[in-house]
Design a protein around this motif. Structure first.
Motif, PDB file in Angstrom:
ATOM      1  N   LYS A 112      33.294-103.042  31.876  1.00 19.98           N
ATOM      2  CA  LYS A 112      34.105-102.900  33.087  1.00 19.98           C
ATOM      3  C   LYS A 112      35.190-101.845  32.882  1.00 19.98           C
ATOM      4  O   LYS A 112      35.402-100.976  33.748  1.00 19.98           O
ATOM      5  CB  LYS A 112      34.739-104.244  33.434  1.00 19.98           C
TER       6      LYS A 112
ATOM      7  N   ASP B 106      33.678 -98.307  32.771  1.00 18.46           N
ATOM      8  CA  ASP B 106      33.238 -97.869  34.095  1.00 18.46           C
ATOM      9  C   ASP B 106      34.436 -97.439  34.946  1.00 18.46           C
ATOM     10  O   ASP B 106      34.403 -96.388  35.595  1.00 18.46           O
ATOM     11  CB  ASP B 106      32.483 -99.006  34.785  1.00 18.46           C
TER      12      ASP B 106
ATOM     13  N   PRO C 270      31.156-107.623  28.660  1.00 19.13           N
ATOM     14  CA  PRO C 270      31.456-107.386  30.073  1.00 19.13           C
ATOM     15  C   PRO C 270      32.802-106.709  30.287  1.00 19.13           C
ATOM     16  O   PRO C 270      32.929-105.808  31.123  1.00 19.13           O
ATOM     17  CB  PRO C 270      31.428-108.798  30.674  1.00 19.13           C
TER      18      PRO C 270
ATOM     19  N   GLN D 270      29.140-102.673  34.771  1.00 14.64           N
ATOM     20  CA  GLN D 270      29.461-102.937  33.366  1.00 14.64           C
ATOM     21  C   GLN D 270      28.402-102.352  32.444  1.00 14.64           C
ATOM     22  O   GLN D 270      28.717-101.761  31.405  1.00 14.64           O
ATOM     23  CB  GLN D 270      29.602-104.441  33.148  1.00 14.64           C
ATOM     24  N   THR D 271      27.154-102.497  32.837  1.00 15.19           N
ATOM     25  CA  THR D 271      26.064-101.928  32.049  1.00 15.19           C
ATOM     26  C   THR D 271      26.168-100.406  32.019  1.00 15.19           C
ATOM     27  O   THR D 271      25.975 -99.774  30.968  1.00 15.19           O
ATOM     28  CB  THR D 271      24.708-102.352  32.632  1.00 15.19           C
TER      29      THR D 271
ATOM     30  N   ARG E 196      26.821-112.616  31.975  1.00 18.70           N
ATOM     31  CA  ARG E 196      25.970-111.676  32.697  1.00 18.70           C
ATOM     32  C   ARG E 196      26.680-110.343  32.857  1.00 18.70           C
ATOM     33  O   ARG E 196      27.881-110.280  33.051  1.00 18.70           O
ATOM     34  CB  ARG E 196      25.609-112.243  34.065  1.00 18.70           C
ATOM     35  N   MET E 197      25.904-109.294  32.781  1.00 16.17           N
ATOM     36  CA  MET E 197      26.441-107.950  32.928  1.00 16.17           C
ATOM     37  C   MET E 197      26.121-107.432  34.327  1.00 16.17           C
ATOM     38  O   MET E 197      24.981-107.513  34.787  1.00 16.17           O
ATOM     39  CB  MET E 197      25.830-107.025  31.880  1.00 16.17           C
ATOM     40  N   THR E 198      27.132-106.897  35.007  1.00 12.42           N
ATOM     41  CA  THR E 198      26.891-106.273  36.295  1.00 12.42           C
ATOM     42  C   THR E 198      26.330-104.871  36.085  1.00 12.42           C
ATOM     43  O   THR E 198      26.331-104.337  34.969  1.00 12.42           O
ATOM     44  CB  THR E 198      28.196-106.169  37.105  1.00 12.42           C
ATOM     45  N   ILE E 199      25.890-104.281  37.160  1.00 11.45           N
ATOM     46  CA  ILE E 199      25.366-102.915  37.081  1.00 11.45           C
ATOM     47  C   ILE E 199      26.455-101.960  36.591  1.00 11.45           C
ATOM     48  O   ILE E 199      26.221-101.101  35.741  1.00 11.45           O
ATOM     49  CB  ILE E 199      24.820-102.464  38.450  1.00 11.45           C
TER      50      ILE E 199
END
Length: 249
Positions: free
Chosen positions: A110, A113, A106, A42-43, A37-40
């Motif tokens: 990360k 970001d 991911p 990471q996206t 799953r990608m976090t906000i």
């Protein structure tokens, strides 16, 4: 990515491959792509920061001075995971340029970001197979250091052929290092540490930098950040082995 190879034991896979073995071996990778799953954040890294700091194979051979806009020491890290160590190094050493290579989205997201939030201009990222980046994108004798920290140990004998540390790979690394440049490896698997030392000690054009009393290993250098995973392992009594080899002139 699944392992497409025969699972039957084969004595030939329990030893390092010869230096003549092709680097692009059909169906054999040193990594497995896993969905996550990608976090906000990471996206955001992949969508907003990638156009500025991301690099691709399609760009071909890089002029690193032009890429970073200066002449500086150059460090490449293969398989940076979630990027904490690489970010820490890039922030602590603004006089050095860093290139990270990682296939997992991911981790790439990360790192990008974090690099953006900290205003780092000395870091670039490939989301590609490291072998292809070394072969196709990085010039010969262009790197001061190549780092390979905690690669997948592929502990089962039948999977040893998947280990990235093979004679052909370390020879490719040697060609990308400047004379005197260093190849820094670290692992928390004793058997893989022994494998690494065997491959590196047999590789032409390298010298081990370890002192006689600790050879073939070196104490963890202060410049290699202690990861959360490694700190936890130390508390549990797990070992970590660092090896640093220099390219001969």
């Amino acid at each position: 990515m699944s392992d497409t190879h025969d699972d039957r034991p084969d004595a030939a896979t329990s030893a390092p491959e010869s230096p003549a073995a092709p680097l692009h071996r059909r169906g054999i990778k040193s990594y497995v792509l896993r969905a996550g799953r990608m976090t906000i954040a990471q996206t955001r890294g992949l969508e907003e920061v990638w156009p500025r700091l991301g690099l691709t194979l399609a760009e071909g051979r890089q002029d690193l001075d032009a890429l970073f806009g200066r002449r500086a020491p150059r460090v490449v890290e293969i398989g940076f995971g979630m990027g904490a160590s690489l970010i820490e190094q890039a922030e602590a050493h603004p006089e050095t340029d860093f290139i990270g290579i990682e296939v997992h989205a991911p981790g790439v997201g990360k790192l990008l970001d974090e690099a953006d939030k900290r205003g780092l201009s000395n870091l670039r990222v490939y989301r590609e197979d490291a072998l292809r980046v070394l072969e196709e994108c990085l010039p010969e004798a262009s790197l001061d250091t190549l780092q390979l920290f905690f690669p997948d140990p592929w502990p089962k004998t039948k999977h040893h052929k998947r280990r990235i540390v093979q004679p052909a790979f370390v020879e490719l690394v040697r060609t990308r290092l400047k004379p005197g440049g260093t190849f820094h490896l670290a692992t928390d698997w004793a058997a893989y540490a022994e494998w690494m030392a065997e491959v590196m000690n047999a590789a032409p054009g390298y010298r081990n930098t370890a002192a006689a009393e600790t050879a073939p290993y070196v104490p963890r250098p202060e410049f290699r950040p202690l990861t959360k995973f490694e700190a936890r392992g130390e508390r549990l009594g797990h070992g970590v082995w660092d090896l640093i080899y220099a390219r001969d002139a």
